[in-house]
Design an enzyme around this catalytic site. Structure first.
Site, PDB file in Angstrom:
ATOM      1  N   CYS A  42       0.849  -1.194   0.000  1.00  0.00           N
ATOM      2  CA  CYS A  42       0.000   0.000   0.000  1.00  0.00           C
ATOM      3  C   CYS A  42       0.888   1.249   0.000  1.00  0.00           C
ATOM      4  O   CYS A  42       1.983   1.249   0.555  1.00  0.00           O
ATOM      5  CB  CYS A  42      -0.913   0.005   1.227  1.00  0.00           C
ATOM      6  SG  CYS A  42      -2.040   1.427   1.272  1.00  0.00           S
ATOM      7  N   ASP A  44       0.452   3.789   1.677  1.00  0.00           N
ATOM      8  CA  ASP A  44       0.399   4.412   3.009  1.00  0.00           C
ATOM      9  C   ASP A  44       1.816   4.760   3.494  1.00  0.00           C
ATOM     10  O   ASP A  44       2.713   3.920   3.463  1.00  0.00           O
ATOM     11  CB  ASP A  44      -0.269   3.431   3.979  1.00  0.00           C
ATOM     12  CG  ASP A  44      -0.638   4.086   5.293  1.00  0.00           C
ATOM     13  OD1 ASP A  44      -1.833   4.131   5.608  1.00  0.00           O
ATOM     14  OD2 ASP A  44       0.286   4.542   6.005  1.00  0.00           O
ATOM     15  N   ARG A  46       3.051   4.997   6.251  1.00  0.00           N
ATOM     16  CA  ARG A  46       3.546   4.289   7.439  1.00  0.00           C
ATOM     17  C   ARG A  46       4.011   2.872   7.142  1.00  0.00           C
ATOM     18  O   ARG A  46       4.500   2.178   8.027  1.00  0.00           O
ATOM     19  CB  ARG A  46       2.430   4.246   8.503  1.00  0.00           C
ATOM     20  CG  ARG A  46       1.956   5.613   8.940  1.00  0.00           C
ATOM     21  CD  ARG A  46       0.615   5.537   9.637  1.00  0.00           C
ATOM     22  NE  ARG A  46      -0.447   5.125   8.725  1.00  0.00           N
ATOM     23  CZ  ARG A  46      -1.725   5.006   9.064  1.00  0.00           C
ATOM     24  NH1 ARG A  46      -2.104   5.264  10.293  1.00  0.00           N
ATOM     25  NH2 ARG A  46      -2.632   4.638   8.175  1.00  0.00           N
ATOM     26  N   HIS A  98      -2.152  -3.881   5.068  1.00  0.00           N
ATOM     27  CA  HIS A  98      -2.020  -3.474   6.473  1.00  0.00           C
ATOM     28  C   HIS A  98      -3.399  -3.251   7.069  1.00  0.00           C
ATOM     29  O   HIS A  98      -4.335  -2.852   6.367  1.00  0.00           O
ATOM     30  CB  HIS A  98      -1.141  -2.220   6.607  1.00  0.00           C
ATOM     31  CG  HIS A  98      -1.721  -0.995   5.998  1.00  0.00           C
ATOM     32  ND1 HIS A  98      -2.327   0.000   6.735  1.00  0.00           N
ATOM     33  CD2 HIS A  98      -1.824  -0.605   4.699  1.00  0.00           C
ATOM     34  CE1 HIS A  98      -2.748   0.943   5.911  1.00  0.00           C
ATOM     35  NE2 HIS A  98      -2.470   0.614   4.675  1.00  0.00           N
ATOM     36  N   CYS A 101      -6.334  -0.042   6.736  1.00  0.00           N
ATOM     37  CA  CYS A 101      -5.994   0.567   5.439  1.00  0.00           C
ATOM     38  C   CYS A 101      -7.102   1.556   5.012  1.00  0.00           C
ATOM     39  O   CYS A 101      -8.281   1.184   4.930  1.00  0.00           O
ATOM     40  CB  CYS A 101      -5.844  -0.531   4.394  1.00  0.00           C
ATOM     41  SG  CYS A 101      -5.402   0.109   2.766  1.00  0.00           S
TER      42      CYS A 101
HETATM   43 CO    CO Z   1      -3.423   1.262   2.996  1.00  0.00          CO
END
Ligand code: CO
Length: 206
Positions: A42, A44, A46, A98, A101
Site C-alpha cells: 500500500c 500508506d 507508514r 495493512h 488501510c
Molecule cells: Co493502505
C-alpha cells in the site's frame, strides 16, 4: 519559495552516515541491482517496505498503490512485475496489506470519493465475494478481515498473470506470499497463502 532544503540536508547527512559505516556502499549500489524480492504494498506512508523488513536499498523491488491492489489491466503494476520476474529474476513476490488501510475503509463507505471510487471498486469486488463471512462481523472486525481478504485475493491475481504462470511453466522458482502489517505493533503476519506452483494455485479456492 520553499525548496525543501531540510529534506536535501537530511539526504546529505544520510549519505555521509552510510559512507562512514560502509565506504564501499554506493560503489556497490551503482553497479547493479539484484533484489530477491518484489514487494507489492500500500502507498500508506507508514508502511515502508525496506524499513519493515529491515533491508538495505537494492534488496527489494517495490510497487505500491492504494490498498495494494493487483488489477489485470494495470500496465504500471504489470510492468513492474514483468521486470522483476523476467529481468531481475526475483524468487519471491510479497503482497503486503495493512490493518486499518484507508483504501479498504473507504471502499466500505457509502458516499462518493471522486476518481478513487473507480479504484476502490476492486476492493468492493473482494467484499462481495466474501459477503457471507464478513456480514456476521462487527464493523472493526469487518475492516480488519477485509484487509486480510484483499491481500489473499491480490495474491491470486498475481498468480493468475501470464508473467507468473510462464515463470512456473519454465520451472522457475517463484513464490507469491500474502502478508499483513499491524500499524499498532509493527509486526507482519503471514496469511498462510503462499503459492509456488500452478498446482498450489489450483488448490486455493478461487
Ligand atoms: Co493502505
Amino acid at each position: 519559495m520553499n525548496t525543501l532544503k531540510h529534506l536535501l540536508d537530511k539526504n546529505l547527512a544520510w549519505a555521509e552516515e552510510i559512507k562512514d559505516q560502509d565506504p564501499d556502499f554506493f560503489h556497490r549500489q551503482a553497479k547493479l541491482q539484484a533484489p530477491e524480492y518484489l514487494w507489492i504494498g500500500c502507498s500508506d506512508s507508514r508502511v515502508h517496505a525496506n524499513q519493515i523488513v529491515n533491508l538495505d536499498p537494492g534488496e527489494i523491488f517495490v510497487h505500491r498503490n492504494i490498498a495494494n491492489v493487483v488489477v489485470h489491466t494495470d500496465l504500471n503494476c504489470l510492468s513492474v512485475m514483468e521486470y522483476a520476474v523476467d529481468v531481475l529474476k526475483v524468487s519471491h513476490i510479497i503482497v503486503c496489506g495493512h490493518y486499518g488501510c484507508g483504501g479498504v475503509i473507504a471502499s466500505l463507505e457509502e458516499h462518493d470519493h471522486d476518481l478513487i471510487d473507480h479504484w476502490l471498486h476492486h476492493i468492493r469486488d473482494v467484499k462481495r465475494l466474501h459477503e457471507d463471512s464478513l456480514s456476521s462481523l462487527s464493523e472493526r472486525d469487518q475492516i480488519d478481515r477485509l484487509c486480510e481478504l484483499n491481500v489473499i485475493e491480490q495474491v491470486k491475481n498475481v498468480c493468475k498473470t501470464n508473467i507468473v504462470r510462464n515463470a512456473w511453466a519454465s520451472n522457475r522458482e517463484l513464490s507469491v506470499h500474502g502478508w499483513i502489517y499491524s500499524l499498532e505493533n509493527g509486526i507482519l503476519k503471514d496469511l498462510n497463502t503462499s503459492v509456488s506452483s500452478i498446482k498450489d494455485l489450483n488448490g486455493m479456492n478461487s
